[in-house]
Design an enzyme around this catalytic site. Structure first.
Site, PDB file in Angstrom:
ATOM      1  CG  ASP A 146      -2.744   4.042   2.649  1.00 41.92           C
ATOM      2  OD1 ASP A 146      -2.333   2.991   2.104  1.00 41.92           O
ATOM      3  OD2 ASP A 146      -3.636   4.029   3.516  1.00 41.92           O
TER       4      ASP A 146
ATOM      5  CG  ASP B 172       2.672  -0.044   8.015  1.00 40.28           C
ATOM      6  OD1 ASP B 172       2.426  -0.761   7.027  1.00 40.28           O
ATOM      7  OD2 ASP B 172       1.795   0.343   8.802  1.00 40.28           O
TER       8      ASP B 172
ATOM      9  CG  HIS C 291       0.379   2.456  12.648  1.00 43.72           C
ATOM     10  ND1 HIS C 291      -0.902   1.955  12.767  1.00 43.72           N
ATOM     11  CD2 HIS C 291       0.761   2.172  11.378  1.00 43.72           C
ATOM     12  CE1 HIS C 291      -1.266   1.387  11.633  1.00 43.72           C
ATOM     13  NE2 HIS C 291      -0.268   1.511  10.768  1.00 43.72           N
TER      14      HIS C 291
ATOM     15  CG  HIS D 286      -0.349  -0.065   2.536  1.00 47.33           C
ATOM     16  ND1 HIS D 286       0.105   1.054   3.209  1.00 47.33           N
ATOM     17  CD2 HIS D 286      -0.121  -1.115   3.366  1.00 47.33           C
ATOM     18  CE1 HIS D 286       0.577   0.699   4.385  1.00 47.33           C
ATOM     19  NE2 HIS D 286       0.467  -0.608   4.509  1.00 47.33           N
TER      20      HIS D 286
ATOM     21  CD  GLU E 194      -3.031  -1.629   5.155  1.00 45.47           C
ATOM     22  OE1 GLU E 194      -3.042  -2.672   5.827  1.00 45.47           O
ATOM     23  OE2 GLU E 194      -2.597  -0.536   5.627  1.00 45.47           O
ATOM     24  CD  GLU E 195      -1.532   2.040   7.487  1.00 42.58           C
ATOM     25  OE1 GLU E 195      -2.286   1.555   8.361  1.00 42.58           O
ATOM     26  OE2 GLU E 195      -0.330   1.767   7.412  1.00 42.58           O
TER      27      GLU E 195
END
Length: 385
Positions: free
Chosen positions: A74, A104, A358, A72, A136-137
């Site tokens: 994003d 990530d 994150h 992904h 995705e997030e």
């Protein structure tokens, strides 16, 4: 040491601020231009608003049996996090690359992009496809059109590798994540005359208590042999908002919640039970004094679980190329379950640790970048045979 091409691509991709609330088109433009300059066949799948896009690129022959390398584009927000450096500028320190998305999961995509000139120069017998998704997030909401394109427009790939950060360990299963918004509309009244109103907060409390009961049931029925941590389907209440003042019967209440099922869970039964309780037991009480009262349950996103595949093509290939004998399951979700649901053998395998995702000062170790480079070079050799 890592390749300069990997380092440069990680810097370029991290430099695009692709927080999910923003457009990813600048990144997609860059990647598509680069890939097409290397002879890749690209398909762009744009969202309805024209603000975001998936990208699917193919190298090698136009025939079945290839591999999809998926990730992904994003990233999660950086607002309010105590970063030591600019999160969108890669900084190297103590054998690590710092920046939002380094773990990530932009590094996996960047390493693959850095190897494209070598891959494109090879006489591939099997195609290698690169898949870039959006959103995705926020619940894997963007990848569906990408998977549809893979299923409908590509000769059937043999397998999918989703390059989420697993520390280059094979992950063959993960939980899903079903996200919900529940909105209750009652009737305002003076708190001394509750029979003239319908209290949305009290109604929400009853539904939340019922969901908590379902959570307790799943925990009590947990299979100790289940490899997940924890070994049962979990529930969470994320947000709740409602009411105007202490002396007003609350007219509105909204809460968000989720459940994360283990593979094989009867998710339809869970959803049906919550809806039954809300509509058959809570709503009639609300409507006793407020016939117009309502309860609405929306599902904005669904992340399907990934189930281990017995003798699956994806896991088998990664095992063969790495020599690994072990695999694991994880509790976080990925787009892997959606690829699997479309009939594609899928495994999650990529550089970096989810422990760094994150949070402030996200990083990837250089040794993880090097390990991913080595794996993708072996994959290229496989695609030649």
């Amino acid at each position: 040491m890592i390749r300069s091409s990997s380092r440069e691509m990680i810097e370029r991709l991290v430099g695009f601020d692709t927080v999910s609330a923003k457009s990813n088109l600048a990144l997609i433009d860059f990647v598509q231009d680069y890939l097409e300059s290397q002879g890749a066949r690209c398909r762009r799948i744009v969202n309805a608003e024209g603000t975001k896009a998936n990208l699917l690129a193919s190298l090698g022959p136009d025939q079945p049996g290839g591999v999809v390398l998926s990730g992904h584009s994003d990233v999660v927000p950086v607002d309010g996090q105590p970063w030591d450096t600019d999160p969108f500028t890669v900084v190297e320190k103590d054998g690590r690359l710092y920046g939002r998305g380094t773990a990530d999961m932009k590094s996996f995509l960047a390493i693959a992009l850095g190897l494209v000139p070598e891959i494109a120069a090879q006489p591939l017998a099997k195609p290698i496809h690169l898949a870039f998704s959006y959103d995705e997030e926020v619940g894997c909401t963007g990848v569906a059109s990408l998977i549809d394109t893979v299923s409908r427009q590509l000769p059937d790939p043999a397998l999918v590798i989703v390059g989420e950060p697993t520390s280059m360990q094979i992950v063959n299963g993960h939980k899903g994540c079903f996200l919900f918004e529940t909105e209750i509309t009652g009737q305002a009244a003076h708190s001394s005359l509750p029979q003239l109103g319908a209290n949305a907060i009290m109604a929400a409390g009853k539904i939340i208590a019922h969901i908590a009961g379902l959570a307790a049931e799943k925990r009590a029925a947990a299979d100790p042999e289940n490899p997940f941590d924890p070994p049962y389907t979990t529930f969470n209440m994320g947000e709740i908002n409602g009411g105007k003042a202490i002396n007003i019967v609350a007219q509105d209440c909204r809460f968000t919640w989720e459940f994360r099922p283990v593979p094989g869970e009867d998710t339809d039964a869970i959803i049906a039970e919550v809806e039954r309780f809300a509509m058959a037991e809570v709503l009639p009480e609300l409507q006793e004094f407020a016939p117009h009262a309502s309860i609405e349950i929306r599902r904005p996103a669904t992340v399907l679980p990934l189930a281990p595949e017995k003798d699956g093509a994806a896991e088998s290939l990664v095992r063969r190329l790495t020599g690994a004998n072990d695999s694991a399951v994880v509790s976080f979700g990925t787009e892997g379950g959606l690829f699997q649901a479309a009939g594609l053998s899928t495994v999650v395998f990529g550089p970096g640790s989810i422990d760094q995702a994150h949070q402030a000062n996200e990083f990837i170790a250089l040794e993880q970048v090097a390990a991913c480079e080595a794996f993708l070079l072996k994959l290229c050799d496989w695609a030649r045979s």
